[in-house]
Design a protein around this motif. Structure first.
Motif, short mmCIF file in Angstrom:
data_model
loop_
_atom_site.label_atom_id
_atom_site.label_comp_id
_atom_site.label_asym_id
_atom_site.label_seq_id
_atom_site.Cartn_x
_atom_site.Cartn_y
_atom_site.Cartn_z
N UNK A 21 0.68 -1.65 0.43
CA UNK A 21 -0.03 -0.57 0.18
C UNK A 21 1.60 1.26 0.78
N UNK A 22 1.71 0.84 0.75
CA UNK A 22 2.93 2.61 1.12
C UNK A 22 3.33 2.86 -0.60
N UNK A 23 3.93 0.91 -1.11
CA UNK A 23 4.39 2.20 -2.14
C UNK A 23 3.89 2.27 -3.71
N UNK A 24 2.21 2.39 -3.07
CA UNK A 24 1.05 2.54 -3.96
C UNK A 24 -0.02 3.32 -3.54
N UNK A 25 0.34 4.16 -2.79
CA UNK A 25 -0.43 5.14 -1.85
C UNK A 25 -1.67 6.21 -3.42
N UNK A 26 -1.42 6.28 -4.20
CA UNK A 26 -1.39 6.85 -5.23
C UNK A 26 -2.95 6.58 -6.08
N UNK A 27 -2.72 5.01 -5.67
CA UNK A 27 -3.77 4.39 -6.25
C UNK A 27 -4.93 3.64 -5.65
N UNK A 28 -4.74 4.30 -3.82
CA UNK A 28 -5.76 3.70 -3.02
C UNK A 28 -6.21 4.05 -2.55
N UNK A 29 -7.96 4.37 -2.08
CA UNK A 29 -8.37 5.05 -0.87
C UNK A 29 -8.91 3.92 0.38
N UNK A 30 -7.33 3.67 1.00
CA UNK A 30 -7.90 3.14 2.25
C UNK A 30 -8.52 3.37 3.33
N UNK A 31 -9.59 1.94 3.04
CA UNK A 31 -10.93 2.84 4.42
C UNK A 31 -10.75 2.30 5.09
N UNK A 32 -9.75 0.65 5.90
CA UNK A 32 -9.96 -0.17 6.44
C UNK A 32 -9.53 -1.03 7.09
N UNK A 33 -8.69 -0.49 7.98
CA UNK A 33 -7.17 -1.47 8.54
C UNK A 33 -7.68 -2.26 10.27
N UNK A 34 -7.58 -3.40 10.01
CA UNK A 34 -8.26 -4.17 11.45
C UNK A 34 -7.45 -4.78 11.89
N UNK A 35 -7.49 -5.04 13.76
CA UNK A 35 -6.74 -6.22 14.12
C UNK A 35 -7.91 -6.71 15.52
N UNK A 36 -6.51 -8.06 15.99
CA UNK A 36 -7.92 -8.84 16.72
C UNK A 36 -7.85 -8.31 18.17
N UNK A 37 -6.64 -7.33 19.00
CA UNK A 37 -6.44 -6.75 20.02
C UNK A 37 -5.93 -6.41 20.65
N UNK A 38 -4.59 -6.25 19.69
CA UNK A 38 -3.47 -5.65 19.84
C UNK A 38 -3.58 -3.85 18.95
#
Ligand code: NDP
Ligand code: MG
Length: 369
Positions: A21-38
């Motif tokens: 994602x970091x290398x291709x930021x301009x191509x994406x709209x990052x909607x969600x990041x999700x984890x369990x408990x960290x």
């Protein structure tokens, strides 16, 4: 711009996905990041990558308020489908999450083999019903999927070999009381602890046999395992005319994730001193391979699910220092010798309710007697 969600962002697949994602930021709209408990790691990721929403599955109101995390319903109740969802969640417990992701994803990039094994054809059917393009990113399956989708030889397929790295003990002696640090220090791949243990016992390759059986509708005679200790080879495909296709790429998950997202990557195989040497692993040294093939030959749907759950329970116990390393294999072999387990393993699964019943059954199996 395509919409993107990375589920399991705090893990190893999550880290590779964020690199892409970091290398291709301009191509994406990052909607969600999700984890369990960290929440500490998720909080950091939220600050760096600025997703529209961050979700902690095992959360509570005070954590959500303190860190401005969103509720998981924000993800599950989305009105518009996300273009690409990467699922790097671990364990068989994530089956329900992955089923929900099928409904909100145009493309689901799935690393979680446990879901494919346990959910089986029912999981695949839900994907079809919701018109979700399921793309495996476990490297072996990604290569096979990529080959079969492009190839006019699809109907000529005779056999598929999943290629293992051999793990940390391929050329070393294995001790019964091997310490955790040595077990999870993989010579090539940097992965989560659970899959690293699985790689050392070859349980990972067994799980991958089961995963391939479901994904590509193959039987026990069409599946086998070979080792390439350089990890450049991921799959070997044999056609009926005895012509083989070896599928290789540099051993880094960035390659399959980028390919599934239709992006380029900079990881190429180093052909200096390149030595392709495919060998058959010893079933005596790694007895889980023989067990895995035996379970496949039983032809039941339940055997692979029971193996997946039992192995995960045992690996978690080893990681908590509750059993010795050698007990993982010894217990699995002993349990699959029990008459009632063999009987249960040979049974079919008729629906998702049956899947959950089989998981419950395996969760309750006595590991000691
Ligand atoms: P990690 O343990 O590194 O990461 C697991 C991720 O899933 C974390 O973000 C964790 O959150 C989250 N998670 C764990 N349990 C749950 C749950 N019950 N519900 C929701 N989220 C959960 O694992 P890996 O990244 O190594 O592996 C992930 C999956 O991908 C596994 O199924 C593995 O077999 C498969 N895979 C991994 C490869 C690799 O290179 N690592 C290669 C091929 C396949 P938290 O941090 O909060 O606990
Ligand atoms: Mg793999």
């Amino acid at each position: 711009m395509k919409t993107l969600a990375i589920i399991g962002s705090t893990g190893s697949i999550g880290a590779s996905s964020l690199k892409v994602y970091k290398k291709n930021k301009e191509k994406f709209n990052l909607l969600f990041l999700a984890a369990n408990s960290n929440f500490t790691k998720l909080k950091k990721q939220k600050k760096i990558y600025k997703p529209k929403y961050s979700i902690l599955f095992k959360s509570n109101l005070s954590l959500e308020k303190k860190y401005n995390f969103s509720k998981k319903e924000t993800l599950y109740n989305l009105k518009k489908k996300i273009d690409f969802v990467i699922s790097g969640v671990s364990g068989f417990d994530s089956l329900d999450i992955n089923i929900k992701l099928l409904k909100i994803s145009k493309n689901l990039l799935i690393a979680n083999k446990e879901t494919i094994i346990c959910g089986g054809r029912f999981f695949m059917n839900i994907a079809k019903r919701y018109n979700c393009n399921l793309i495996p990113i476990d490297s072996e399956h990604h290569c096979i999927d990529f080959f079969l989708k492009q190839s006019k030889f699809k109907n000529e397929l005779s056999k598929v070999f999943l290629i293992a790295s051999g793990g940390p003990f391929f050329k070393k002696k294995i001790k019964y009381d091997q310490d955790i640090k040595t077990v999870i220090r993989h010579p090539i791949w940097k992965m989560g602890k659970k899959i690293s243990v699985d790689s050392s016992t070859f349980a990972n390759k067994v799980l991958e046999l089961f995963e391939a059986k479901t994904l590509f509708n193959l039987n026990s005679k069409q599946l086998d395992i070979k080792v390439d200790t350089t990890s450049n080879t991921h799959a070997l495909i044999k056609l009926k005319n005895k012509i083989y296709f070896s599928i290789m790429h540099f051993p880094n998950m960035v390659v399959s994730i980028s390919n599934a997202l239709k992006l380029k990557n900079n990881f190429d195989i180093n052909f200096n001193n390149f030595n392709l040497n495919l060998v058959s692993p010893s079933k005596k040294k790694f007895p889980l391979i023989a067990l895995g093939l035996k379970i496949l030959r039983m032809k039941g749907d339940r055997g692979p699910v029971i193996f997946t759950v039992l192995n995960e329970r045992l690996v978690n116990m080893f990681l908590l220092n509750k059993i010795k390393y050698g007990d993982i294999c010894i217990s699995l072999l002993k349990i699959f010798d029990r008459k009632n387990i063999i009987r249960e393993s040979k049974k079919q699964i008729l629906n998702l309710k049956d899947v959950r019943k089989t998981i419950n059954f395996a969760e309750k199996i006595d590991l000691c007697s």
